[in-house]
Design an enzyme around this catalytic site. Sequence first.
Site, short mmCIF file in Angstrom:
data_model
loop_
_atom_site.label_atom_id
_atom_site.label_comp_id
_atom_site.label_asym_id
_atom_site.label_seq_id
_atom_site.Cartn_x
_atom_site.Cartn_y
_atom_site.Cartn_z
N LYS A 72 45.11 17.08 150.46
CA LYS A 72 46.23 17.21 151.41
C LYS A 72 46.98 18.54 151.33
O LYS A 72 47.52 19.01 152.32
CB LYS A 72 47.23 16.07 151.20
CG LYS A 72 46.71 14.71 151.64
CD LYS A 72 47.78 13.64 151.51
CE LYS A 72 47.19 12.29 151.82
NZ LYS A 72 48.17 11.22 151.89
N GLY A 132 60.85 7.44 142.58
CA GLY A 132 59.63 8.24 142.63
C GLY A 132 59.88 9.55 143.37
O GLY A 132 60.77 9.62 144.24
N ALA A 133 59.11 10.56 143.00
CA ALA A 133 59.26 11.87 143.64
C ALA A 133 57.89 12.52 143.80
O ALA A 133 57.74 13.74 143.68
CB ALA A 133 60.20 12.75 142.81
N GLY A 134 56.86 11.70 144.06
CA GLY A 134 55.50 12.20 144.23
C GLY A 134 55.21 12.53 145.69
O GLY A 134 56.13 12.77 146.49
N GLY A 135 53.92 12.51 146.04
CA GLY A 135 53.49 12.92 147.37
C GLY A 135 54.10 12.10 148.50
O GLY A 135 54.55 12.65 149.51
N ALA A 136 54.15 10.77 148.32
CA ALA A 136 54.66 9.91 149.39
C ALA A 136 56.17 10.10 149.56
O ALA A 136 56.67 10.16 150.70
CB ALA A 136 54.34 8.46 149.09
N ASN A 155 63.40 9.48 139.17
CA ASN A 155 61.98 9.56 138.79
C ASN A 155 61.84 9.59 137.28
O ASN A 155 62.79 9.96 136.59
CB ASN A 155 61.38 10.84 139.41
CG ASN A 155 59.87 10.83 139.39
OD1 ASN A 155 59.26 9.82 139.72
ND2 ASN A 155 59.27 11.93 139.01
N GLU A 159 62.50 16.48 135.98
CA GLU A 159 62.31 17.83 136.53
C GLU A 159 61.65 17.76 137.91
O GLU A 159 61.95 18.56 138.80
CB GLU A 159 61.42 18.70 135.62
CG GLU A 159 61.66 18.61 134.13
CD GLU A 159 61.17 17.29 133.53
OE1 GLU A 159 59.99 16.96 133.73
OE2 GLU A 159 61.98 16.57 132.90
N MET A 204 52.64 -2.44 142.01
CA MET A 204 51.37 -2.44 142.74
C MET A 204 50.32 -3.28 142.00
O MET A 204 50.37 -3.36 140.76
CB MET A 204 50.88 -0.98 142.85
CG MET A 204 49.73 -0.77 143.80
SD MET A 204 49.54 0.98 144.16
CE MET A 204 48.72 1.56 142.72
P1 NAP Z 1 52.08 10.16 143.31
O1 NAP Z 1 52.06 11.44 144.06
O2 NAP Z 1 51.22 9.99 142.12
O3 NAP Z 1 53.60 9.88 142.87
C1 NAP Z 1 54.00 8.73 142.19
C2 NAP Z 1 55.45 8.89 141.82
O4 NAP Z 1 55.94 7.71 141.21
C3 NAP Z 1 55.67 10.03 140.82
O5 NAP Z 1 56.85 10.68 141.16
C4 NAP Z 1 55.79 9.27 139.50
O6 NAP Z 1 56.56 9.88 138.50
C5 NAP Z 1 56.55 8.07 139.97
N1 NAP Z 1 56.51 7.00 139.03
C6 NAP Z 1 55.44 6.44 138.44
N2 NAP Z 1 55.83 5.47 137.62
C7 NAP Z 1 57.21 5.46 137.69
C8 NAP Z 1 58.23 4.71 137.06
N3 NAP Z 1 57.90 3.77 136.14
N4 NAP Z 1 59.54 4.94 137.38
C9 NAP Z 1 59.86 5.88 138.27
N5 NAP Z 1 58.94 6.66 138.90
C10 NAP Z 1 57.65 6.44 138.60
O7 NAP Z 1 51.74 8.94 144.27
P2 NAP Z 1 52.09 8.78 145.83
O8 NAP Z 1 50.94 9.25 146.64
O9 NAP Z 1 53.43 9.35 146.08
O10 NAP Z 1 52.09 7.19 145.95
C11 NAP Z 1 53.12 6.39 145.38
C12 NAP Z 1 52.93 4.93 145.80
O11 NAP Z 1 53.03 4.84 147.20
C13 NAP Z 1 51.57 4.32 145.46
O12 NAP Z 1 51.79 2.98 145.08
C14 NAP Z 1 50.79 4.38 146.74
O13 NAP Z 1 49.82 3.35 146.85
C15 NAP Z 1 51.90 4.18 147.76
N6 NAP Z 1 51.62 4.80 149.06
C16 NAP Z 1 51.70 4.02 150.17
C17 NAP Z 1 51.46 4.59 151.42
C18 NAP Z 1 51.52 3.74 152.66
O14 NAP Z 1 51.02 4.18 153.71
N7 NAP Z 1 52.12 2.57 152.62
C19 NAP Z 1 51.18 5.97 151.54
C20 NAP Z 1 51.12 6.74 150.37
C21 NAP Z 1 51.36 6.15 149.14
P3 NAP Z 1 56.15 11.21 137.71
O15 NAP Z 1 56.39 12.32 138.66
O16 NAP Z 1 57.07 11.26 136.55
O17 NAP Z 1 54.72 11.03 137.32
#
Ligand code: NAP
Length: 286
Positions: A72, A132-136, A155, A159, A204
Site C-alpha cells: 500500500k 491503535g495507530a497502525g495503517g487502518a 497505542n 511514539e 480479533m
Molecule cells: P497494523 O498496521 O498492524 O496496526 C495495528 C495497530 O494496533 C498498531 O498501532 C498496534 O500497536 C496496535 N495494537 C496492537 N495491539 C495493541 C494493544 N494491545 N493495545 C493498543 N494498541 C495495539 O494493522 P492495521 O492494518 O491497522 O489493522 C488493525 C486492525 O484493523 C486489524 O484487526 C485488521 O483486521 C482491522 N482492519 C479492518 C479493516 C476493515 O475493512 N474492517 C481494514 C483494515 C484493518 P503498535 O504500533 O505498538 O504495534
Amino acid sequence: MPTITAKTKILAVIGHPIEHSMSPIMHNIAINDLKLDYVYLAFDIEPQNLSKAIDGFRALNIEGISVTIPHKEAIIEYLDEIDPIAKNIGAVNTIKNKNGYLKARNTDGAGGKQSLIENGCELSDKKVLFIGAGGAARALSYFLAEDVAQIIFLNIRKERSKLLAKELNEKTGVKTFADGISNKNLKKFCSTSDVLINASPIGMYPKIEETPVPKEFLYENLFVFDIIYNPLKTKLLKNAEDIGCKTLGGLDMLVNQGFLAFEWWTEKTPKKELMRNTVKKFLGIK
Ligand code: NAP
C-alpha cells in the site's frame, strides 16, 4: 459463470500473500449480478517484483487494481496521480488505469467514514478516540479529520501514536492528542469522547475474549466502532451494546472500501447487501 471473451476487462488485487483475500469473491459476485463484461483476479506479487508488476498492468491494460499488504505504501512511487488525502496518508489501496495512466485513492479510510455516516454516527465537531495507530487508524483518521473536532490516539507504542497525531495535525489542522494505552488514559478519554474506534487487533479471532477497553469505561452516549470483522460482534461491541451504546462492526468498512473501488472502476453501482452476504458466507463468520 459469464463467458470470458477477448473483450473482457480485467480487474485484480495484488498483495503478498494473497490467497486469503476476500476481494475476488466480493467483486466477482457484483460483476455477475450486474452482468458486466469484467473479471476480477488475484495476483501474489512479492515486494521485489512490484515495479515489474506495475509495468505489466500498464502493458496488459488491467483496468482496476486493489492493493493490499505489503504494497500500500511502496506502490506510490510507481503511480502517476495520487488523490490528495491518500497522499497525506501515505498509502493507497485502489488504482484506476486509463490507457497506462495510473490514478490512485485510499478507499479504506473513505469506506470506514462512509460506514459511520450510514450507521447514524454524528461526526461534525465530535471528539474521536482511536485505539491503535497502525495503517487502518492512519487511513481512517485522515478522512475523519475533515469533520471532527479532535482525534486522540492511544497505542502500545506511544511514539507511533505521537508521530501519527503530529503529522495529522500538521497536514489537516485537526486538533490531536496521543499517548500510550493504560487504564488511566482509557478511563479519562472514554468518558470525554463521543466516538470510540478500535483500530487494533485486540478482540480479533481467535482471541475473541479480549477487549481493548474495560466495560466499566464505556458510557451510553459513546458511539463504538470496532473495525474488526471477524467475529462480526467483538467482545467490545457486546459490552457496548449491554451499556446501551450505538455500535458498528468492521464488515461495513470492508464492504464499503470494495464498493467505492467498484463504482470508480466500472461507473456502476453494485448491491452492497449482496457483497456483504458473500463475504460473510466466505468467511463463515457469525
Ligand atoms: P497494523 O498496521 O498492524 O496496526 C495495528 C495497530 O494496533 C498498531 O498501532 C498496534 O500497536 C496496535 N495494537 C496492537 N495491539 C495493541 C494493544 N494491545 N493495545 C493498543 N494498541 C495495539 O494493522 P492495521 O492494518 O491497522 O489493522 C488493525 C486492525 O484493523 C486489524 O484487526 C485488521 O483486521 C482491522 N482492519 C479492518 C479493516 C476493515 O475493512 N474492517 C481494514 C483494515 C484493518 P503498535 O504500533 O505498538 O504495534
